[in-house]
Motif scaffolding. Structure first.
Motif, mmCIF file in Angstrom:
data_model
loop_
_atom_site.group_PDB
_atom_site.id
_atom_site.type_symbol
_atom_site.label_atom_id
_atom_site.label_comp_id
_atom_site.label_asym_id
_atom_site.label_seq_id
_atom_site.Cartn_x
_atom_site.Cartn_y
_atom_site.Cartn_z
ATOM 1 N N LYS A 8 -5.943 1.754 2.980
ATOM 2 C CA LYS A 8 -7.436 2.126 3.955
ATOM 3 C C LYS A 8 -8.417 1.191 3.362
ATOM 4 C CE LYS A 8 -7.391 6.443 2.340
ATOM 5 N NZ LYS A 8 -6.197 6.091 1.511
ATOM 6 N N ASP B 140 3.260 -6.626 7.409
ATOM 7 C CA ASP B 140 4.205 -7.740 6.688
ATOM 8 C C ASP B 140 5.369 -7.599 5.935
ATOM 9 O OD1 ASP B 140 2.744 -7.734 3.593
ATOM 10 O OD2 ASP B 140 1.520 -6.674 5.157
ATOM 11 N N ALA C 287 -3.384 4.914 -1.098
ATOM 12 C CA ALA C 287 -2.358 3.588 -1.323
ATOM 13 C C ALA C 287 -1.909 2.899 -0.298
ATOM 14 C CB ALA C 287 -1.572 3.641 -2.691
HETATM 15 P P1 GDP Z 1 -6.128 2.900 0.011
HETATM 16 O O1 GDP Z 1 -5.776 3.712 -1.377
HETATM 17 O O2 GDP Z 1 -5.406 3.564 0.995
HETATM 18 O O3 GDP Z 1 -7.614 2.600 0.017
HETATM 19 O O4 GDP Z 1 -5.160 1.730 -0.309
HETATM 20 P P2 GDP Z 1 -5.653 0.123 -0.885
HETATM 21 O O5 GDP Z 1 -6.489 -0.461 0.253
HETATM 22 O O6 GDP Z 1 -6.327 0.118 -2.251
HETATM 23 O O7 GDP Z 1 -4.375 -0.656 -0.919
HETATM 24 C C1 GDP Z 1 -3.167 0.139 -1.835
HETATM 25 C C2 GDP Z 1 -2.350 -1.137 -2.287
HETATM 26 O O8 GDP Z 1 -1.663 -1.653 -1.206
HETATM 27 C C3 GDP Z 1 -3.141 -2.464 -2.993
HETATM 28 O O9 GDP Z 1 -2.328 -2.873 -3.709
HETATM 29 C C4 GDP Z 1 -3.245 -3.339 -1.641
HETATM 30 O O10 GDP Z 1 -2.969 -4.622 -2.294
HETATM 31 C C5 GDP Z 1 -1.848 -3.062 -0.805
HETATM 32 N N1 GDP Z 1 -1.937 -3.438 0.499
HETATM 33 C C6 GDP Z 1 -2.919 -2.812 1.201
HETATM 34 N N2 GDP Z 1 -2.692 -3.342 2.515
HETATM 35 C C7 GDP Z 1 -1.838 -4.043 2.444
HETATM 36 C C8 GDP Z 1 -0.890 -4.985 3.447
HETATM 37 O O11 GDP Z 1 -1.258 -5.003 4.878
HETATM 38 N N3 GDP Z 1 0.142 -5.433 3.043
HETATM 39 C C9 GDP Z 1 0.494 -5.584 1.859
HETATM 40 N N4 GDP Z 1 1.716 -6.042 1.638
HETATM 41 N N5 GDP Z 1 -0.146 -4.786 1.069
HETATM 42 C C10 GDP Z 1 -1.048 -4.093 1.380
#
Ligand code: GDP
Ligand code: MG
Length: 175
Positions: free
Chosen positions: A23, A126, A20
């Motif tokens: 990535k 952000d 989350a």
């Molecule tokens: P992963 O598990 O590392 O692949 O994470 P995700 O790409 O699925 O993102 C996890 C959560 O963080 C989601 O709800 C995204 O919308 C949110 N998210 C990801 N990048 C950003 C960012 O740069 N800014 C904000 N505010 N939210 C983000």
């Protein structure tokens, strides 16, 4: 970018870090210039690609996503095999995701090639009002460990391209 050009190099890059932290969204921003607000964990897609030109070389970046294997030690050594670069991502609003970065570096040192280029990424830049990891802490850690460092926002797109280009340029310099 011209997909019809001859490809000089394929660079495998892995994206790692806690669940989350963003990535998948960073990857989607870099390869498709998209951000998906209700993203589900990607199943079946192992990597995404984007072809870029760096110093007259056409480089296909093949970027691998863990797709939900982020638990410590759940990522297999096959994932790291042949990787020339790594994006190690934490969330600037979640201190534990930064505290775990040292473990991810250990994983890389254990499973990836010694010469792998590592870029530490503080994502969600952000969300300034929710910041829990001072930039200075990350800069200090990155300097200690010999990592490159950038803060990004997959949401706004800030610094995502520049971080990938920095990593690819560095890999290009060592191949
Ligand atoms: P992963 O598990 O590392 O692949 O994470 P995700 O790409 O699925 O993102 C996890 C959560 O963080 C989601 O709800 C995204 O919308 C949110 N998210 C990801 N990048 C950003 C960012 O740069 N800014 C904000 N505010 N939210 C983000
Ligand atoms: Mg994901």
């Amino acid at each position: 970018e011209n997909v019809q050009e001859k490809i000089d190099y394929v660079f495998k890059v892995v994206v790692i870090g806690d669940s989350a932290v963003g990535k998948t969204q960073i990857l989607s921003r870099f390869t498709k210039n998209e951000f998906c607000f209700d993203s589900k964990s990607t199943i079946g897609v192992e990597f995404q690609t984007r072809t870029v030109t760096i110093k007259d070389k056409v480089i296909k970046a093949q970027i691998w996503d863990t797709a939900g294997q982020e638990r410590y030690r759940a990522v297999t050594s096959a994932y790291y095999r042949g990787a020339l670069g790594a994006m190690l991502v934490y969330d600037i609003t979640k201190r534990p995701t930064f505290d775990h970065v040292a473990r991810w570096v250990e994983e890389l040192r254990a499973h990836a090639d010694n010469s792998i280029v590592i870029m530490l990424i503080g994502n969600k830049a952000d969300l300034v009002d929710l910041r829990a990891v001072p930039k200075e802490d990350a800069v200090e850690f990155a300097d200690d460990q010999g990592l490159f460092f950038s803060e990004t926002s997959a949401l706004s797109g800030d610094n995502v391209d520049s971080a990938f280009f920095r990593l690819l340029e560095e890999i290009n310099g060592v191949v």
